[in-house]
Design a protein around this motif. Structure first.
Motif, PDB file in Angstrom:
ATOM      1  N   GLN A 157       0.864  -1.176   0.000  1.00 57.95           N
ATOM      2  CA  GLN A 157       0.000   0.000   0.000  1.00 57.95           C
ATOM      3  C   GLN A 157       0.904   1.231   0.000  1.00 57.95           C
ATOM      4  O   GLN A 157       1.925   1.255   0.693  1.00 57.95           O
ATOM      5  CB  GLN A 157      -0.900   0.000   1.246  1.00 57.95           C
ATOM      6  N   GLU A 168      -1.156  -5.554   2.704  1.00 53.94           N
ATOM      7  CA  GLU A 168      -2.224  -6.474   3.098  1.00 53.94           C
ATOM      8  C   GLU A 168      -1.716  -7.896   2.958  1.00 53.94           C
ATOM      9  O   GLU A 168      -1.133  -8.256   1.924  1.00 53.94           O
ATOM     10  CB  GLU A 168      -3.470  -6.284   2.226  1.00 53.94           C
ATOM     11  N   SER A 226      -2.283  -5.203   7.187  1.00 53.92           N
ATOM     12  CA  SER A 226      -3.729  -5.425   7.163  1.00 53.92           C
ATOM     13  C   SER A 226      -4.010  -6.912   6.993  1.00 53.92           C
ATOM     14  O   SER A 226      -3.406  -7.572   6.151  1.00 53.92           O
ATOM     15  CB  SER A 226      -4.368  -4.648   6.005  1.00 53.92           C
ATOM     16  N   GLU A 260      -9.175  -6.158   8.957  1.00 53.93           N
ATOM     17  CA  GLU A 260     -10.160  -5.767   7.954  1.00 53.93           C
ATOM     18  C   GLU A 260     -11.444  -6.576   8.153  1.00 53.93           C
ATOM     19  O   GLU A 260     -11.430  -7.807   8.109  1.00 53.93           O
ATOM     20  CB  GLU A 260      -9.610  -5.997   6.544  1.00 53.93           C
ATOM     21  N   SER A 288     -10.151  -1.644   9.667  1.00 52.18           N
ATOM     22  CA  SER A 288     -10.495  -1.135   8.344  1.00 52.18           C
ATOM     23  C   SER A 288     -11.784  -1.796   7.895  1.00 52.18           C
ATOM     24  O   SER A 288     -11.951  -3.009   8.066  1.00 52.18           O
ATOM     25  CB  SER A 288      -9.373  -1.451   7.341  1.00 52.18           C
ATOM     26  N   ASP A 290     -13.626  -3.278   5.052  1.00 53.33           N
ATOM     27  CA  ASP A 290     -13.252  -3.784   3.739  1.00 53.33           C
ATOM     28  C   ASP A 290     -14.456  -3.765   2.802  1.00 53.33           C
ATOM     29  O   ASP A 290     -15.604  -3.888   3.223  1.00 53.33           O
ATOM     30  CB  ASP A 290     -12.737  -5.227   3.894  1.00 53.33           C
ATOM     31  N   GLU A 309     -10.219   3.201   9.205  1.00 50.41           N
ATOM     32  CA  GLU A 309     -10.006   3.312   7.770  1.00 50.41           C
ATOM     33  C   GLU A 309     -11.186   2.707   7.020  1.00 50.41           C
ATOM     34  O   GLU A 309     -11.820   1.764   7.487  1.00 50.41           O
ATOM     35  CB  GLU A 309      -8.715   2.565   7.400  1.00 50.41           C
ATOM     36  N   LYS A 311     -11.981   1.109   3.198  1.00 54.75           N
ATOM     37  CA  LYS A 311     -11.342   0.641   1.967  1.00 54.75           C
ATOM     38  C   LYS A 311     -12.383   0.621   0.853  1.00 54.75           C
ATOM     39  O   LYS A 311     -13.414  -0.042   0.966  1.00 54.75           O
ATOM     40  CB  LYS A 311     -10.742  -0.753   2.176  1.00 54.75           C
ATOM     41  N   ILE A 347      -8.595   4.329   1.783  1.00 55.35           N
ATOM     42  CA  ILE A 347      -7.645   3.661   0.895  1.00 55.35           C
ATOM     43  C   ILE A 347      -8.433   2.983  -0.215  1.00 55.35           C
ATOM     44  O   ILE A 347      -9.495   2.407   0.023  1.00 55.35           O
ATOM     45  CB  ILE A 347      -6.755   2.650   1.662  1.00 55.35           C
ATOM     46  N   GLU A 349      -8.529   0.130  -3.199  1.00 59.00           N
ATOM     47  CA  GLU A 349      -7.833  -1.077  -3.657  1.00 59.00           C
ATOM     48  C   GLU A 349      -8.087  -1.281  -5.149  1.00 59.00           C
ATOM     49  O   GLU A 349      -9.029  -0.734  -5.715  1.00 59.00           O
ATOM     50  CB  GLU A 349      -8.276  -2.305  -2.853  1.00 59.00           C
ATOM     51  N   GLN A 369      -3.832   0.781  -2.986  1.00 60.22           N
ATOM     52  CA  GLN A 369      -3.357  -0.602  -2.948  1.00 60.22           C
ATOM     53  C   GLN A 369      -3.664  -1.225  -4.294  1.00 60.22           C
ATOM     54  O   GLN A 369      -4.745  -1.078  -4.832  1.00 60.22           O
ATOM     55  CB  GLN A 369      -4.075  -1.380  -1.833  1.00 60.22           C
TER      56      GLN A 369
END
Length: 370
Positions: A157, A168, A226, A260, A288, A290, A309, A311, A347, A349, A369
């Protein structure tokens, strides 16, 4: 259902069963026979004039049952959300006895469950071969748990300056004969068999040990890790203790470990999730959310849960790059602004191109990511 009984008591489990029964009865006709055969398994028997009519009626009823059971159960001290797996057998062969019909229906339902549930399937002879192959793969996976066959790969990341800020942990299975087995093949199998719990424990242990190795180098000392956590794993009664013990054993700063959680996991049992998250956060563990935006209720619960966080799911990033899917970019921007207003990092992905990264940066997302 077992976890509802174990965690909340049999009285709550009975309430779930009673409400589920009421919902099923509201969908079925008067000529249908409904029975509960095991803890959370029901059987419906009904007659039709001919096979063609039976198929249409069964599919309509199956869809209606799925929708009815999908709605959250609002009980006095529990909000529970679940899905169903439905197996259908249609026969006009009188020589098929009740035991064989039940076996076939069970195989069909099991096939749906193995594919993720929340659907229905007819019995067909090939299911027997599929289950035999799945059983063989499950035995191999059982033998692989705790060994070096399960390997962690690390997807890095980065921030907007191209500096690595974390990774991750992604588990892969290096089978001695089959080679590298896709997670799409073995993770659902691990979930169905319960092997996801020891596999998850192994992943957390090895991730913490990797964090400890990173601590030995100045260039990697600040990297976070993560780790995806499954519902079965998270709802283990000793999960909090297990995570904290692995962090202590590895001797790593707890804030560098980020767990996550998916929206579906969170919605299963909000009270228990909230309590466990707070216990872990008190010790510095980060969280996080996810695959944010792929479910139905994320917005209404995000403000209640102590996530650090959010994602953005890679499906949004991929589609937002296409001209015909510009609405997805609107959703991406909304997620970024909501998360930032709630004081959470964002963040994205699945960021694979410079154009994607630059567009996200202009929209306010500074972590990537891919």
């Amino acid at each position: 259902f077992k976890r509802v009984n174990d965690v909340h008591g049999q009285k709550q489990g009975d309430a779930v069963l009673q409400e589920a029964t009421r919902r099923m009865q509201s969908v079925l006709s008067d000529r249908a026979f409904l029975a509960r055969v095991t803890a959370d398994e029901f059987v419906i028997v009904t007659e039709f004039a001919n096979v063609e009519k039976a198929r249409v009626e069964c599919e309509n009823k199956a869809q209606a049952l799925l929708e009815a059971l999908r709605r959250p159960f609002e009980l006095p001290s529990l909000r529970h959300q679940c899905t169903a797996s439905i197996g259908i057998v249609i026969t006009d062969n009188s020589w098929l006895g009740a035991e064989e019909l039940m076996r076939r229906a069970d195989l069909a339902a099991g096939n749906v469950k193995a594919a993720g549930g929340d659907s229905f399937s007819y019995y067909h002879p090939s299911i027997e071969k599929e289950i035999s192959a799945r059983f063989s793969l499950e035995n191999d996976l059982r033998a692989a748990v705790g060994t070096e066959q399960l390997v962690l790969y690390y997807q890095l990341q980065a921030n907007e300056h191209g500096q690595f800020i974390g990774a991750e942990a992604l588990v892969r299975w290096q089978h001695p004969i089959r080679g590298l087995v896709s997670p799409a093949d073995f993770i659902p199998l691990a979930e169905e068999s319960g092997l996801i719990v020891p596999i998850g424990a192994q992943v957390i242990r090895e991730a913490c040990q990797q964090l400890a190795r990173w601590q030995q180098q100045e260039s990697t000392r600040q990297l976070s890790m993560s780790v995806n956590v499954s519902a079965k794993q998270f709802y283990q009664l000793n999960f909090v203790e297990l995570v904290l013990q692995e962090v202590r054993d590895a001797g790593v700063p707890s804030h560098l470990l980020k767990l996550e959680l998916t929206e579906s996991l969170v919605l299963e049992d909000m009270d228990m999730v909230l309590a466990s998250m707070h216990r872990l956060k008190e010790q510095g563990i980060c969280f996080s959310m996810d695959d944010f935006g792929t479910g139905y209720s994320a917005l209404s619960y995000l403000s209640q849960l102590p996530f650090d966080e959010v994602k953005i799911d890679q499906a949004f990033i991929r589609r937002a790059s296409m001209v015909e899917h510009q609405r997805d970019w609107t959703i991406v921007l909304a997620i970024i602004h909501i998360a930032q207003d709630l004081g959470m990092e964002v963040i994205a992905e699945g960021v694979e191109t410079k154009e994607q990264q630059e567009r996200l940066a202009a929209g306010g997302c500074k972590r990537y990511q891919g």
